[in-house]
Design an enzyme around this catalytic site. Structure first.
Site, mmCIF file in Angstrom:
data_model
loop_
_atom_site.group_PDB
_atom_site.id
_atom_site.type_symbol
_atom_site.label_atom_id
_atom_site.label_comp_id
_atom_site.label_asym_id
_atom_site.label_seq_id
_atom_site.Cartn_x
_atom_site.Cartn_y
_atom_site.Cartn_z
ATOM 1 N N TRP A 182 0.857 -1.189 0.000
ATOM 2 C CA TRP A 182 0.000 0.000 0.000
ATOM 3 C C TRP A 182 0.890 1.235 0.000
ATOM 4 O O TRP A 182 1.850 1.306 0.758
ATOM 5 C CB TRP A 182 -0.928 0.050 1.233
ATOM 6 C CG TRP A 182 -1.623 1.375 1.296
ATOM 7 C CD1 TRP A 182 -2.671 1.782 0.527
ATOM 8 C CD2 TRP A 182 -1.267 2.508 2.103
ATOM 9 N NE1 TRP A 182 -2.989 3.092 0.815
ATOM 10 C CE2 TRP A 182 -2.151 3.561 1.782
ATOM 11 C CE3 TRP A 182 -0.276 2.739 3.068
ATOM 12 C CZ2 TRP A 182 -2.079 4.816 2.382
ATOM 13 C CZ3 TRP A 182 -0.209 3.988 3.674
ATOM 14 C CH2 TRP A 182 -1.102 5.010 3.329
ATOM 15 N N GLU A 223 -3.276 -3.150 -2.042
ATOM 16 C CA GLU A 223 -4.406 -2.531 -1.324
ATOM 17 C C GLU A 223 -4.795 -1.227 -2.020
ATOM 18 O O GLU A 223 -3.951 -0.378 -2.277
ATOM 19 C CB GLU A 223 -3.992 -2.243 0.130
ATOM 20 C CG GLU A 223 -5.086 -1.559 0.949
ATOM 21 C CD GLU A 223 -4.641 -1.272 2.396
ATOM 22 O OE1 GLU A 223 -3.443 -1.379 2.704
ATOM 23 O OE2 GLU A 223 -5.519 -0.930 3.205
ATOM 24 N N LYS A 225 -7.229 2.368 -2.471
ATOM 25 C CA LYS A 225 -7.727 3.427 -1.583
ATOM 26 C C LYS A 225 -8.460 4.473 -2.409
ATOM 27 O O LYS A 225 -8.176 4.644 -3.593
ATOM 28 C CB LYS A 225 -6.557 4.056 -0.834
ATOM 29 C CG LYS A 225 -7.006 4.963 0.293
ATOM 30 C CD LYS A 225 -5.927 5.160 1.334
ATOM 31 C CE LYS A 225 -6.421 6.125 2.393
ATOM 32 N NZ LYS A 225 -5.509 6.260 3.515
ATOM 33 N N ASP A 257 -9.628 -2.796 2.066
ATOM 34 C CA ASP A 257 -9.731 -2.195 3.403
ATOM 35 C C ASP A 257 -11.088 -1.515 3.431
ATOM 36 O O ASP A 257 -11.391 -0.682 2.563
ATOM 37 C CB ASP A 257 -8.574 -1.199 3.572
ATOM 38 C CG ASP A 257 -8.581 -0.480 4.914
ATOM 39 O OD1 ASP A 257 -9.653 0.007 5.315
ATOM 40 O OD2 ASP A 257 -7.508 -0.367 5.538
ATOM 41 N N HIS A 260 -11.682 2.208 2.746
ATOM 42 C CA HIS A 260 -11.124 2.797 1.528
ATOM 43 C C HIS A 260 -12.104 2.937 0.367
ATOM 44 O O HIS A 260 -11.704 2.886 -0.792
ATOM 45 C CB HIS A 260 -9.914 1.980 1.073
ATOM 46 C CG HIS A 260 -8.752 2.119 2.004
ATOM 47 N ND1 HIS A 260 -7.497 1.638 1.708
ATOM 48 C CD2 HIS A 260 -8.648 2.705 3.217
ATOM 49 C CE1 HIS A 260 -6.678 1.902 2.711
ATOM 50 N NE2 HIS A 260 -7.358 2.550 3.634
ATOM 51 N N HIS A 284 -8.487 -5.768 5.082
ATOM 52 C CA HIS A 284 -8.148 -4.949 6.241
ATOM 53 C C HIS A 284 -9.466 -4.560 6.881
ATOM 54 O O HIS A 284 -10.311 -3.931 6.241
ATOM 55 C CB HIS A 284 -7.384 -3.688 5.832
ATOM 56 C CG HIS A 284 -5.911 -3.890 5.787
ATOM 57 N ND1 HIS A 284 -5.037 -2.886 5.480
ATOM 58 C CD2 HIS A 284 -5.155 -4.992 6.047
ATOM 59 C CE1 HIS A 284 -3.806 -3.360 5.540
ATOM 60 N NE2 HIS A 284 -3.842 -4.632 5.872
ATOM 61 N N ASP A 292 -11.822 7.433 5.969
ATOM 62 C CA ASP A 292 -10.949 6.351 6.431
ATOM 63 C C ASP A 292 -10.351 6.710 7.786
ATOM 64 O O ASP A 292 -9.143 6.882 7.919
ATOM 65 C CB ASP A 292 -9.845 6.154 5.378
ATOM 66 C CG ASP A 292 -8.885 5.039 5.733
ATOM 67 O OD1 ASP A 292 -9.324 4.062 6.350
ATOM 68 O OD2 ASP A 292 -7.687 5.162 5.385
ATOM 69 N N ASP A 294 -10.163 5.071 10.595
ATOM 70 C CA ASP A 294 -9.502 3.994 11.344
ATOM 71 C C ASP A 294 -9.895 3.947 12.814
ATOM 72 O O ASP A 294 -9.038 3.824 13.687
ATOM 73 C CB ASP A 294 -7.978 4.066 11.157
ATOM 74 C CG ASP A 294 -7.585 3.560 9.781
ATOM 75 O OD1 ASP A 294 -7.860 2.387 9.493
ATOM 76 O OD2 ASP A 294 -7.018 4.337 8.983
ATOM 77 N N ASP A 324 -6.901 -3.417 10.866
ATOM 78 C CA ASP A 324 -6.097 -2.236 10.518
ATOM 79 C C ASP A 324 -6.818 -0.972 10.983
ATOM 80 O O ASP A 324 -7.690 -0.460 10.291
ATOM 81 C CB ASP A 324 -5.866 -2.184 8.994
ATOM 82 C CG ASP A 324 -5.081 -0.933 8.596
ATOM 83 O OD1 ASP A 324 -4.395 -0.363 9.467
ATOM 84 O OD2 ASP A 324 -5.159 -0.525 7.421
HETATM 85 C C1 RNT Z 1 -3.848 3.213 4.940
HETATM 86 C C2 RNT Z 1 -3.941 1.758 4.720
HETATM 87 C C3 RNT Z 1 -2.792 0.942 5.224
HETATM 88 C C4 RNT Z 1 -2.264 1.398 6.571
HETATM 89 C C5 RNT Z 1 -1.267 0.462 7.213
HETATM 90 C C6 RNT Z 1 -0.564 1.103 8.352
HETATM 91 O O1 RNT Z 1 -4.971 3.895 4.592
HETATM 92 O O2 RNT Z 1 -5.132 1.282 5.267
HETATM 93 O O3 RNT Z 1 -3.130 -0.383 5.221
HETATM 94 O O4 RNT Z 1 -3.305 1.612 7.477
HETATM 95 O O5 RNT Z 1 -0.424 -0.017 6.266
HETATM 96 ZN ZN ZN Z 2 -5.408 -0.806 5.314
#
Ligand code: RNT
Ligand code: ZN
Length: 417
Positions: A182, A223, A225, A257, A260, A284, A292, A294, A324
């Site tokens: 990523w 990955e 986004k 993820d 994303h 993720h 995003d 988290d 994640d």
């Molecule tokens: C970022 C991605 C990625 C990170 C990690 C730390 O938007 O989700 O996966 O969160 O690699």
């Molecule tokens: Zn991620």
């Protein structure tokens, strides 16, 4: 005393579900525990800020400052959560000897020997991530897609080093290593060239994957986004780019993820779409709020829905599940544990759902009964089975969790000034 598990077991048996068997299965499913929740995605190889369009907010005390502290906290989390934990490590978490330092293009397996030691202690595997952010060689916000060849080459070398380290992890632990690529590459404002960066990104990932590796041992992923902070207008590794890349490169997995995508898109619906084409996929698991962000994974509707799809597609052995998220506004050990436990709950609930019967109702077009039965399932005694799971795994129940975390905070975390 009435045995609540026994009574729940009998109720589920009426639906054809053997709760004992479910508990045996769930506890052996590997879920990757991300090391980066413990120190706000800082790592051990740099002093600078977190970059790449991601951000941790909050300054709750007790953040892990050294490899020893991070590993101690992670072991605490493992002791608080039921189930099989696989370790998930980022390259910036290399552990150097005193006075030693190598840049990311020169990383070697030996810099991760302590992680292997930890994995062996728990008889588990390790997943890995090259770190394409928080580094002075990120040029104008770009790494693998940079127009500057020297910049690209540095990051390609980093990716290749990470393939070698991933293979080392797999060989040492006996479990395949999922290696996720990523980058935060993108532009804040409208680009003049959208194709060029993507062509360079494609070529760079291909060069990384030209490093020899055993496909049974190393599972490279890409990955995607939608956008990051400061890169709102254009992301090089968009959904279409990443999915197409994985589809066109044998042995490369798509990684979704769930933070994303556009806010009305759901990964639960994308899981079966991808399973129709890819032998294996990776996830993720996070909780986006408006973007995003988290946030800590909770036992909420979309989390349940994602787990349900994996289970009812019969794909537990085709989906690599990794957490994640990173919250610095609350006790980090708690954030870590609540997220891991929430995903365990979602998996358990999915496995305690009479999926075959519900599917049959759909195929018979008995949608009236499908709705009624689906609603009925929601009030089955799930909590009693969850408590039994905690008991057999020797971890706190939900009502005991806070006390355990408060004790650790008082004894260990509050000493970190
Ligand atoms: C970022 C991605 C990625 C990170 C990690 C730390 O938007 O989700 O996966 O969160 O690699
Ligand atoms: Zn991620």
């Amino acid at each position: 005393m009435c045995d609540r598990y026994q009574s729940a077991k009998e109720i589920y048996a009426k639906y054809g579900i053997d709760t004992d068997k479910v508990l045996q299965t769930i506890k052996s499913l590997p879920v990757s525990l991300h090391c980066w929740q413990g120190d706000d995605v800082t790592g051990f190889d740099h002093e600078g800020p977190l970059t790449g369009g991601i951000q941790t907010t909050g300054n709750y005390p007790g953040k892990a400052r050294t490899p020893e502290e991070l590993i101690a906290d992670m072991e605490k989390v493992m002791a608080l959560c039921p189930g099989t934990k696989k370790l998930n490590v980022h390259a910036c978490y290399a552990i150097f000897e005193k006075g030693e330092f190598v840049d990311r293009d020169k990383l070697e397996p030996k810099h991760f020997a302590k992680w292997v030691e930890l994995a062996k202690k728990y008889k588990t595997g390790i997943d890995f991530n090259p770190t394409f952010f928080s580094h002075d060689k990120v040029k104008d916000g770009l790494t693998l897609s940079s127009p500057d060849k020297a910049t690209r080459d540095f990051w390609i070398e980093h990716g290749k080093a990470c393939i070698r380290i991933s293979q080392y992890f797999a060989k040492e632990t006996g479990f395949p290593c999922v290696m996720n690529i990523w980058t935060g590459d993108g532009f804040k404002d409208i680009p003049a060239d959208r194709l060029g960066p993507r062509e360079r990104y494609k070529d760079s990932i291909e060069q990384i994957l030209s490093e020899p590796f055993d496909k049974n041992l190393v599972k490279p992923c890409v990955e995607s986004k939608v956008f990051g902070i400061g890169v709102e207008a254009y992301t090089v590794g968009s959904a279409e780019f990443s999915l197409s890349f994985a589809a066109m490169h044998d042995g490369c997995l798509p990684l979704m993820d769930n933070g994303h995508y556009h806010p009305t898109e759901v990964v639960s619906d994308k899981i079966p779409a991808l399973l129709a084409f890819f032998p294996e996929i990776a996830l993720h698991i996070t909780r986006p709020i408006r973007w995003d962000s988290d946030h800590v994974v909770l036992f909420d509707d979309e989390t349940k829905e994602m787990a349900k799809e994996i289970v009812r597609c019969n794909a537990l052995d085709r989906v690599y599940m990794a957490l994640d998220y990173f919250d610095a506004s609350i006790n980090r050990v708690s954030a870590w544990s609540v997220g891991f436990r929430s995903w365990q709950k979602a998996l358990l609930l999915a496995m305690l759902t009479p999926n075959a019967q519900l599917k049959q109702l759909q195929d018979e077009n008995n949608l009236t009964k499908l709705m009624i039965e689906s609603e009925a399932v929601k009030t089955l005694p799930f909590g009693d089975v969850w408590n039994k799971y905690c008991e057999i795994e020797n971890v706190p129940t939900d009502s005991e969790l806070y006390g355990e975390i408060a004790k650790y905070e008082q004894k260990i975390l509050s000493e970190r000034k």
